[in-house]
Design a protein around this motif. Sequence first.
Motif, short mmCIF file in Angstrom:
data_model
loop_
_atom_site.label_atom_id
_atom_site.label_comp_id
_atom_site.label_asym_id
_atom_site.label_seq_id
_atom_site.Cartn_x
_atom_site.Cartn_y
_atom_site.Cartn_z
N ALA A 53 -8.32 4.25 5.06
CA ALA A 53 -7.88 4.29 6.46
C ALA A 53 -7.46 5.69 6.88
O ALA A 53 -7.06 5.88 8.04
CB ALA A 53 -6.72 3.33 6.67
N LYS A 54 -7.56 6.67 5.95
CA LYS A 54 -7.18 8.06 6.23
C LYS A 54 -5.73 8.16 6.72
O LYS A 54 -5.43 8.84 7.70
CB LYS A 54 -8.15 8.70 7.24
N LYS A 55 -4.85 7.45 6.05
CA LYS A 55 -3.44 7.47 6.40
C LYS A 55 -2.70 8.55 5.61
O LYS A 55 -3.07 8.86 4.48
CB LYS A 55 -2.78 6.11 6.11
N SER A 56 -1.66 9.08 6.19
CA SER A 56 -0.81 10.03 5.49
C SER A 56 0.19 9.26 4.63
O SER A 56 0.27 8.03 4.70
CB SER A 56 -0.06 10.92 6.49
N LEU A 57 0.95 9.99 3.81
CA LEU A 57 1.92 9.32 2.96
C LEU A 57 2.96 8.56 3.77
O LEU A 57 3.33 7.44 3.43
CB LEU A 57 2.63 10.36 2.06
N GLN A 58 3.42 9.17 4.87
CA GLN A 58 4.47 8.55 5.66
C GLN A 58 3.96 7.33 6.43
O GLN A 58 4.68 6.34 6.59
CB GLN A 58 5.07 9.55 6.66
#
Length: 545
Positions: free
Chosen positions: A453-458
């Motif tokens: 989903a190309k999400k960042s860590l946060q």
Amino acid sequence: MAAATAAVFALLMASALAGAAAGGDIVHHDDEAPKIPGCSNDFILVKVQSWVNGKEDDEYVGVGARFGPQIVSKEKHANRTRLMLADPIDCCTSPKEKVSGDILLVQRGKCKFTKKAKFAEAAGASGIIIINHVHELYKMVCEKNETDLDINIPAVLLPRDAGFALHTVLTSGNSVSVQQYSPDRPVVDTAEVFLWLMAVGTVLCASYWSAWSAREALCEQEKLLKDGREVLLNVENGGSSGMIYINVASAIMFVVVASCFLIMLYKMMSSWFVELLVVIFCIGGVEGLQTCLVALLSRWFRAASESFFKVPFFGAVSYLTLAVSPFCIVFAVLWAVHRHFTYAWIGQDILGIALIITVIQIVRVPNLKVGSVLLSCAFFYDIFWVFVSKRWFHESVMIVVARGDKTDEDGVPMLLKIPRMFDPWGGYSIIGFGDILLPGLLVAFALRYDWAAKKSLQTGYFLWSMVAYGSGLLITYVALNLMDGHGQPALLYIVPFTLGALISLGWKRGELWNLWSKGEPERVCPHHMHMQPQPKTGPVDPSSC
């Protein structure tokens, strides 16, 4: 490799062992004997150092009674006192001879612990050591209706083997003296801190390897599609080649098989059976260590890792694998031969961590539904075999297997362990493979989802699932210390934290349906392509557009 690792997976699930306390094995039979005035001591382990004819001899471990004065904690404050045999040996009547400050050695039975202590004190003894009739250490308590509990000498119960060793020395005409003290444990067990770091680090490494290999496979498929070539997916159990994807039925079956295997371990636990487990563990450890080393070294020895030749029964094997395999086999064999040495825990942990990382990388949870079923079943599995099994087996099956009772071993090898180097009582802090592997499968799924989903860590799920796993494991060790050393099922604390974090975040972000059923983010296909039905389990197939 995947098939062999799958064969070991049920064995690993059976090894979701509860942490066991070091020192003597105390059987808790005091539920109906609460603290009362004069009988309210906390139970403590006691070191009994002996001297025979003036020379320092063996040290034994006993348990202090709930009645009488507390035993000193500092060795320098403990007096060396002569030990004498009671006459009569059970001390249920007044000793025939008076003693002047000596400690009496008596046998358990025929009367209450408090009665023995009173007769010994009346005869002038400064303490009493009671020999138990079994190997375990029972807590010496008082009955509810006892009132005359003004006992001013300490009482210690020794296990049968230790007690009879002292009895034999005394009956041989030797002079024996003993020193009793109960050193305090450190507030923070450094072994548990390192074990926590080891478990969290293993899950972290395994998750990144799982997500990286999934992304590499997806990129390779997309590249082939762009080149206009036909992609033939080698699907095994709904997954890509070499991967094993769990479904709901297999998640339930894993726990059923693990329970059957645990009963078999309990019933057949013996030295020869532990030897068999050592062989199985070594086979899995060799495969895990070999897989991890090949993956690491392939970056520097790319040509050797991409050159293959056929080996009978094994198929195509790379030259790098062939070069690494002898080292892995020798390492496992050396550990098996020297596993009773004090430093053998290092080799066991290396083999165990490599095996866990490899299994998490190969065995995959396709969505949150399967992960929830797997962890929920493991949650009840852990609770049942640690606590509820006492009703039918009269002892905790999980704890007995973890300790390796009925054998000369320190338990089954399917666990990570670190010696308690700064604990005066010694022993090991342990964690079963299942307590790392099962939550690790869900954490690895969270990272694969975040990367897809190309999400960042946060904004993703991986960071919070890692925090939840670490917190659950931390609470496990806190509970272990607060519960007076009672073995604790780690999944009792880890599962609610890990599952709760993912489900709560998914619901709050409106992505719970994708996490629960699809296990992948929504994908928008180009206008000239149409959607094909997605498989219920397995990796994302870019050809579905």
